[in-house]
Design a protein around this motif. Structure first.
Motif, PDB file in Angstrom:
ATOM      1  N   ALA A  63      -6.533  -5.828  -7.730  1.00 34.45           N
ATOM      2  CA  ALA A  63      -8.124  -6.349  -6.377  1.00 34.45           C
ATOM      3  C   ALA A  63      -6.888  -5.453  -5.041  1.00 34.45           C
ATOM      4  O   ALA A  63      -7.324  -4.416  -4.376  1.00 34.45           O
ATOM      5  N   THR A  64      -5.739  -5.007  -4.372  1.00 34.44           N
ATOM      6  CA  THR A  64      -4.656  -4.302  -4.189  1.00 34.44           C
ATOM      7  C   THR A  64      -4.541  -2.767  -4.578  1.00 34.44           C
ATOM      8  O   THR A  64      -5.030  -1.923  -3.112  1.00 34.44           O
ATOM      9  N   GLU A 114       0.748  -1.317   0.232  1.00 32.67           N
ATOM     10  CA  GLU A 114      -0.273   0.280  -0.201  1.00 32.67           C
ATOM     11  C   GLU A 114       1.135   1.513  -0.171  1.00 32.67           C
ATOM     12  O   GLU A 114       0.983   2.462  -0.497  1.00 32.67           O
ATOM     13  N   ARG A 121      -8.283  -1.628  -2.677  1.00 37.22           N
ATOM     14  CA  ARG A 121      -8.597  -2.486  -1.397  1.00 37.22           C
ATOM     15  C   ARG A 121      -8.068  -0.984  -0.712  1.00 37.22           C
ATOM     16  O   ARG A 121      -7.892  -0.309   0.143  1.00 37.22           O
ATOM     17  N   LYS A 142      -9.849   1.746  -1.048  1.00 40.05           N
ATOM     18  CA  LYS A 142     -10.867   1.664  -0.063  1.00 40.05           C
ATOM     19  C   LYS A 142     -10.289   2.027   1.604  1.00 40.05           C
ATOM     20  O   LYS A 142     -10.581   2.934   2.482  1.00 40.05           O
ATOM     21  N   ARG A 143      -9.414   1.833   1.776  1.00 44.77           N
ATOM     22  CA  ARG A 143      -8.197   1.992   3.485  1.00 44.77           C
ATOM     23  C   ARG A 143      -8.210   3.498   3.293  1.00 44.77           C
ATOM     24  O   ARG A 143      -7.726   3.935   4.194  1.00 44.77           O
TER      25      ARG A 143
END
Length: 281
Positions: free
Chosen positions: A51-52, A20, A55, A58-59
């Motif tokens: 997908a990473t 991330e 995510r 979203k994080r």
């Protein structure tokens, strides 16, 4: 409150995973490229899964990549000069004053967008439970630390601060696991400040850091970090414009502590008012 994409990334940075952080660095360093890229483009450039990336979005508080991209586009396309104008040689005194005020307003708004609510809650909780709170800062940050002391002495919490860095490190050496050190440094890299932090940490004190840089040694070595935003212009240093944000963060912590510690704070205030009444005509 509308989200600030770059601000959200910076405020979450310390808690991101390595993958991330890789995405965060990519966006922070190439914001203009992101608004013309697809999620697949970003994933391929960084050698991570779509997908990473999803995510990650979203994080940091967005519904997905597209929502993040829309916010980022609005953020970087709007000319920053409209809200943070450079001073020019031809400006008169009134114009200079207005630009300085606008710069301060922009700094406060940007900092507000950076604030992690969880971090504020954790900082307030640490302050309320502390046996003693020391405020530390060198140079311009020492003035902020003194302002913090001036406010927090009213809370009934045992607080200390010193302008001299030697006194500060001696004071830090006396802290315990029951105490809190609030360490203030815009750059987060000042050598004296970091020595003070290490001394306090060695003795088990909890560290609340106030800085403008998520990757700084101060941010990395603090238990709780509160970030400020500031921009540098030709006539006004970044550290100088950060002061207004630092002072406002201190104010926010102080008011929260006073609100949650009413009875003790009232007794302390009454004593202070009684003591200083003799100084007034």
């Amino acid at each position: 409150m509308s989200k600030n994409c770059l601000g959200q990334i910076r405020s979450h940075y310390a808690r991101l995973s390595e993958k991330e952080k890789k995405i965060a660095d990519y966006i922070l360093n190439n914001p203009e490229n992101i608004i013309h890229s697809t999620i697949n483009d970003v994933a391929e450039d960084l050698n991570v899964a779509d997908a990473t990336v999803f995510r990650f979005c979203k994080r940091i508080g967005f519904k997905g990549f597209q929502a993040m991209k829309i916010t980022l586009a609005a953020e970087i396309i709007e000319p920053i000069q409209q809200i943070h104008e450079e001073i020019s040689e031809s400006d008169d005194e009134r114009t200079v004053m207005e630009k300085v005020f606008q710069s301060n307003i922009h700094t406060l708004k940007s900092t507000l967008n950076l604030i992690d609510e969880t971090a504020i809650e954790q900082a307030v909780d640490l302050l309320l439970k502390a046996g003693r709170v020391d405020f530390y800062g060198t140079g311009g940050s020492a003035v902020i630390a003194m302002d913090a002391y001036h406010k927090f002495i009213r809370t009934g919490i045992k607080v200390f601060t010193f302008m001299d860095s030697h006194f500060q490190i001696m004071s830090a050496s006396q802290l315990t696991k029951h105490d809190v050190a609030v360490v203030i440094s815009h750059s987060g890299t000042n050598k004296d400040t970091m020595n003070i932090l290490k001394t306090a940490k060695k003795n088990g004190a909890k560290i609340i850091g106030i800085t403008g840089y998520p990757k700084s040694p101060l941010a990395k070595n603090s238990d709780v970090v509160l970030y400020t935003s500031a921009e540098e212009t030709e006539y006004r240093s970044e550290a100088l414009s950060s002061r207004i944000a630092q002072l406002s963060l201190i104010d926010a912590l102080y008011v929260n502590v006073m609100k949650l510690n009413k009875e003790k704070a009232k007794k302390s205030l009454d004593k202070i008012r009684e003591a200083i009444v003799v100084t007034r005509l």
